[in-house]
Design an enzyme around this catalytic site. Structure first.
Site, mmCIF file in Angstrom:
data_model
loop_
_atom_site.group_PDB
_atom_site.id
_atom_site.type_symbol
_atom_site.label_atom_id
_atom_site.label_comp_id
_atom_site.label_asym_id
_atom_site.label_seq_id
_atom_site.Cartn_x
_atom_site.Cartn_y
_atom_site.Cartn_z
ATOM 1 N N SER A 18 0.727 -1.290 0.187
ATOM 2 C CA SER A 18 0.077 -0.701 0.526
ATOM 3 C C SER A 18 0.843 1.420 0.156
ATOM 4 C CB SER A 18 -0.843 -0.439 1.255
ATOM 5 O OG SER A 18 -0.428 -0.323 2.176
ATOM 6 N N HIS B 262 -0.894 5.274 7.004
ATOM 7 C CA HIS B 262 -0.819 5.834 5.637
ATOM 8 C C HIS B 262 0.008 7.221 4.756
ATOM 9 C CE1 HIS B 262 -1.928 2.059 5.332
ATOM 10 N NE2 HIS B 262 -1.229 1.238 3.907
#
Length: 269
Positions: A44, A251
């Site tokens: 990711s 993230h």
């Protein structure tokens, strides 16, 4: 690092807690043309989960038009560009599902992988809910995994990448520290546990770097690029816990991709 599909229950725990001969006055720097194709592999952090603006062709993988592989390809015009990175990918997933895009004509490969394999989702949940003792125990288990099964998985993956793309320059990028210590967060983990998580990231990066170097690959460290922009800083480039988009928590944001990861890749590619 990622929030794997199989770990949705674990993720819910978090809710609790980059011209010669021209007049130098007017010359513009032209993008460098890259010989061969560019293939972006990984998890990711490479797909761009957390950066938004997801591509229609890769929504299930959270492939973002703001991810550093896309930005690098736009700036350097490789002969071809394949964006294979996918949210939820561990080392074995990359090995099984993404290497078909490689060939002897591939000139550049980039990769982020290892955070998911290390169990960082579980580590963060334990640190959030288990107190200092639970946090230390979870980090200890993650370190054992990093030194053992992850190292072996990375060796298998790196060998397969070199076999399929023998002429490629392979750049393996690491992970940033998650937390800015003595930062602006009034709630959440104490600094002692935030420091423990950052130390675990350092250990993960060190193992990834050793295995990458052993295979003749380049390791690009991003911790310095993100320094001062971790969670709890005044201008974070990482998402904290987002109850409306839990899989994007922890993230990089779009600035994290363009100002953190992209320059780190550009320096070594």
């Amino acid at each position: 690092m990622r929030h794997p599909r199989i770990a949705a229950g674990t993720c819910s725990l978090l809710l609790a807690a980059a011209c010669a001969f021209a007049d130098p006055a007017t010359a513009q720097v032209a993008p460098r043309t890259v010989a061969g194709g560019y293939v972006a592999l990984g998890d990711s952090y490479s797909s761009g989960a957390g950066a938004g603006d997801y591509l229609d062709s890769g929504k299930e993988c959270k492939r973002s038009s703001r991810a550093f592989p896309v930005l690098w390809a736009e700036a350097h015009a490789p002969a071809s560009f394949t964006f294979a990175a996918c949210n939820g990918a561990g080392a074995d997933d990359v090995l099984a599902d993404q290497l078909g895009h490689l060939s002897p004509r591939t000139g550049l490969v980039t990769l982020t992988v290892g955070g998911s394999d290390s169990g960082f989702v579980s580590v963060i949940a334990n640190c959030a809910l288990g107190g200092a003792k639970g946090c230390l125990s979870a980090v200890s288990r993650a370190r054992t995994t990093i030194d053992g099964s992850l190292s072996a998985s990375l060796d298998r993956l790196y060998s397969a990448i070199r076999d399929r793309a023998p002429a490629a320059r392979v750049v393996v990028l690491g992970y940033p520290h998650l937390y800015h210590l003595q930062g602006a967060c009034a709630l959440g983990l104490p600094d002692s546990e935030r420091a423990t998580l950052n130390d675990a990231v350092d250990h993960l990066n060190a193992v990834i770097a050793r295995r990458a170097t052993a295979h003749g690959f380049v390791f690009a460290d991003v911790t310095a690029a993100f320094a001062g922009h971790e969670i709890c800083s005044s201008r974070p480039w990482l998402r904290g816990v987002d109850v409306l988009a839990i899989t994007e928590s922890y993230h990089p944001t779009a600035p994290g991709q363009s100002l953190g990861y992209l320059p780190a890749l550009t320096r070594v590619s």
